[in-house]
Design a protein around this motif. Sequence first.
Motif, PDB file in Angstrom:
ATOM      1  N   ARG A 219       0.707  -1.313   0.008  1.00  0.00           N
ATOM      2  CA  ARG A 219      -0.102  -0.042   0.032  1.00  0.00           C
ATOM      3  C   ARG A 219       0.817   1.350   0.004  1.00  0.00           C
ATOM      4  N   GLN A 220       2.130   1.308   0.194  1.00  0.00           N
ATOM      5  CA  GLN A 220       2.840   2.455   0.211  1.00  0.00           C
ATOM      6  C   GLN A 220       4.149   2.350  -0.725  1.00  0.00           C
ATOM      7  N   VAL A 258       2.351  13.514  -6.281  1.00  0.00           N
ATOM      8  CA  VAL A 258       1.702  12.740  -5.163  1.00  0.00           C
ATOM      9  C   VAL A 258       1.624  11.386  -5.556  1.00  0.00           C
ATOM     10  N   SER A 259       2.033  10.476  -4.815  1.00  0.00           N
ATOM     11  CA  SER A 259       2.144   9.112  -4.872  1.00  0.00           C
ATOM     12  C   SER A 259       0.731   8.509  -5.757  1.00  0.00           C
ATOM     13  N   GLU A 260       0.809   7.800  -6.771  1.00  0.00           N
ATOM     14  CA  GLU A 260      -0.316   7.159  -7.249  1.00  0.00           C
ATOM     15  C   GLU A 260      -0.982   5.717  -6.507  1.00  0.00           C
ATOM     16  N   LYS A 261       0.136   5.518  -5.775  1.00  0.00           N
ATOM     17  CA  LYS A 261       0.153   4.142  -4.846  1.00  0.00           C
ATOM     18  C   LYS A 261      -0.709   4.676  -3.563  1.00  0.00           C
ATOM     19  N   HIS A 262      -0.209   5.698  -2.736  1.00  0.00           N
ATOM     20  CA  HIS A 262      -0.918   5.991  -1.577  1.00  0.00           C
ATOM     21  C   HIS A 262      -0.761   7.614  -1.672  1.00  0.00           C
ATOM     22  N   CYS A 263      -1.791   8.304  -1.838  1.00  0.00           N
ATOM     23  CA  CYS A 263      -1.808   9.537  -2.140  1.00  0.00           C
ATOM     24  C   CYS A 263      -1.645  10.475  -0.715  1.00  0.00           C
ATOM     25  N   ASN A 264      -1.176  10.025   0.334  1.00  0.00           N
ATOM     26  CA  ASN A 264      -0.695  10.723   1.716  1.00  0.00           C
ATOM     27  C   ASN A 264       0.977  10.728   1.694  1.00  0.00           C
ATOM     28  N   PHE A 265       1.454  10.206   0.438  1.00  0.00           N
ATOM     29  CA  PHE A 265       2.878  10.307   0.332  1.00  0.00           C
ATOM     30  C   PHE A 265       3.038  11.141  -0.898  1.00  0.00           C
ATOM     31  N   LEU A 266       4.063  11.906  -0.759  1.00  0.00           N
ATOM     32  CA  LEU A 266       4.871  12.694  -1.897  1.00  0.00           C
ATOM     33  C   LEU A 266       5.951  12.129  -2.058  1.00  0.00           C
ATOM     34  N   ILE A 267       6.423  12.247  -3.622  1.00  0.00           N
ATOM     35  CA  ILE A 267       7.733  11.400  -3.862  1.00  0.00           C
ATOM     36  C   ILE A 267       8.394  12.489  -4.614  1.00  0.00           C
ATOM     37  N   ASN A 268       9.761  12.212  -4.649  1.00  0.00           N
ATOM     38  CA  ASN A 268      10.667  13.047  -5.491  1.00  0.00           C
ATOM     39  C   ASN A 268      10.964  12.057  -6.508  1.00  0.00           C
TER      40      ASN A 268
END
Length: 318
Positions: A219-220, A258-268
């Motif tokens: 999920r993450q 914003v992560s496609e997998k879990h949108c409470n995660f920001l990714i570089n």
Amino acid sequence: MSGADLIDRLGDRLEGVRGRITADAPLSDITWFRVGGPADILFQPADADDLSLFLKRLPEDVPVLVIGLGSNLLVRDGGIPGVVIRLSVRGFGSVTFEEGNKARVGAAMPDQRFAKAAADAGVGGFSFYRGIPGAIGGALRMNAGAHGSETRERMVELTAVDRKGDVHRLTNADMGYAYRHSEAPSDLIFIEAVYQGETADPEVLKAEMDEVERYREERQPTRDKTGGSTFKNPPGNSSWKLIDAAGCRGLKVGGAQVSEKHCNFLINTGTATAADLELLGETVRARVLETSGIRLDWEIKRLGNLPEGVTIEPFLGR
């Protein structure tokens, strides 16, 4: 003032300090987002006595910040003035299990490593730490939790060093814990904590941790450059659901997404700056406020200075 200038200013005050002192240290090398400017000085003390000595010698006008593993952290591109202290696993990363299922843990011990050590020792109550990508010091500061459990449920007492180098001992009640929050003075540097566990079957504990790990992998975005959960969950709601409903899944600003997998995660995605990530976060907050009326609060800690000429307004100034 550059880091080299600050070291020159300190001069003889550093005599007897045994830890590693690095001028103009690039913090992007040690944060999970892999972004951000340098610290004027990065200090990694050898042990608690070394930390105390350094702080006693450091002039009061020099600012001090503490970072752990860098997982829940966004260092701004302008860097951090003064001294950044990072406790090493060698000096502050031990764990011992004592009579009555108590665990004495150094603040630099990674949460996940502590969970494994407790399982191996047959001490239960800490499997939730398997899902938290930080160190014990950060968990103590922010009452870290996962899967329905929180740090405050197990922490008994801790040892800390203040800005003047004096040692303090605090109980659980002294911490004023709430959801992802403590009332501990901001100048305290946690160095060790005592936790209360319970007798448990090591195989059962390992199975619990395997389940936590499976949950994270499914999920993450564990394989991306990310800082963990970006926003706190509002009472009675989930940040990711609000972000998704606002149409922000996959939203990009520069090299931040914003992560496609879990949108409470920001990714570089590989080219992001800290400003990209912070602007993306404030864009998400603005859209969630517009669509739901709910104001999301940052869980990730943002530290340091924005570059000259760059401003980022909360909620995009709304």
